[in-house]
Design a protein around this motif. Structure first.
Motif, short mmCIF file in Angstrom:
data_model
loop_
_atom_site.label_atom_id
_atom_site.label_comp_id
_atom_site.label_asym_id
_atom_site.label_seq_id
_atom_site.Cartn_x
_atom_site.Cartn_y
_atom_site.Cartn_z
N ILE A 24 -7.17 -4.94 103.73
CA ILE A 24 -8.03 -3.79 103.42
C ILE A 24 -8.30 -3.74 101.92
O ILE A 24 -9.46 -3.57 101.49
CB ILE A 24 -7.39 -2.47 103.91
N ASN A 27 -10.85 -6.35 100.89
CA ASN A 27 -12.24 -6.01 101.18
C ASN A 27 -12.74 -4.82 100.36
O ASN A 27 -13.92 -4.76 100.02
CB ASN A 27 -12.44 -5.75 102.68
N GLY A 62 -12.68 -8.39 107.67
CA GLY A 62 -12.81 -7.16 108.46
C GLY A 62 -12.46 -7.39 109.93
O GLY A 62 -11.78 -6.56 110.55
N ILE A 65 -8.76 -7.65 110.22
CA ILE A 65 -8.16 -6.31 110.17
C ILE A 65 -8.24 -5.67 111.55
O ILE A 65 -7.25 -5.10 112.04
CB ILE A 65 -8.88 -5.42 109.12
N ILE A 107 -9.08 2.09 110.36
CA ILE A 107 -8.87 0.65 110.46
C ILE A 107 -9.58 0.08 111.69
O ILE A 107 -9.71 -1.14 111.80
CB ILE A 107 -7.39 0.22 110.40
N LYS A 134 -15.88 4.35 103.46
CA LYS A 134 -15.12 3.74 102.35
C LYS A 134 -14.50 4.81 101.46
O LYS A 134 -13.34 4.69 101.06
CB LYS A 134 -16.02 2.81 101.54
N LEU A 137 -11.65 6.38 103.31
CA LEU A 137 -10.53 5.45 103.35
C LEU A 137 -9.76 5.46 102.03
O LEU A 137 -8.53 5.53 102.03
CB LEU A 137 -11.01 4.04 103.68
#
Length: 166
Positions: A24, A27, A62, A65, A107, A134, A137
């Motif tokens: 994570i 990215n 991604g 993940i 996630i 984003k 997060l």
């Protein structure tokens, strides 16, 4: 179904937690290839093979993940989680549950929205992914880290140890 309670997370759970966290952060911190690809596509330009490869790295991370999150969720249901720390006030317990639920949702939502945008051309999903999700997060990660540090240094519980050394 009642989840079994344990004293610490299993080695597999800890490995998946940190592997997903590292992916994570990768990215979040290095989205340049995807940003370049997206900018070119918006302008109607054709990306070079190198630019596509760079965007693919972001996409593949991604997807990794997402796949690891599926395994992690399965382990969570199979092995359970440690009991909540008794020293934590009820309002913080609620906040922790909400933050963990939000992180689990993200996630899954982040890779799925990215897949929708990159592979299926659903542009609103890409904007939702890169702009709204984003930011949420980052906020939840900050809250999660702050909570772990408060447990470690203020309440002096073993919460941080359960996800590191076991």
């Amino acid at each position: 179904m009642q989840q079994p309670s344990t004293m610490a997370y299993s080695l597999n759970q800890r490995f998946l937690h940190w592997a997903i966290a590292l992916l994570i952060f990768f990215n979040l911190l290095f989205p340049d290839g995807m940003n370049t690809w997206h900018r070119l596509m918006r302008r109607g330009e054709v990306p070079t093979p190198e630019q596509i490869a760079s965007a693919n790295i972001h996409a593949y991370v991604g997807i990794a993940i997402l796949l690891l999150a599926v395994v992690r969720l399965g382990l969570r249901f199979a092995k359970g989680v440690p009991a909540e720390a008794a020293a934590e006030p009820p309002i913080f317990r609620l906040a922790a549950k909400l933050a963990h639920a939000g992180l689990y949702i993200l996630i899954f939502a982040m890779p799925l929205s990215g897949i929708a945008a990159y592979y299926f051309g659903i542009n609103p999903a890409g904007s939702f992914h890169a702009d709204i999700l984003k930011i949420i997060l980052w906020a939840l990660i900050a809250a999660h880290v702050a909570g772990a540090l408060v447990h470690q240094f203020y309440w002096k519980t073993n919460v941080l140890r359960r996800m590191t050394l076991g």
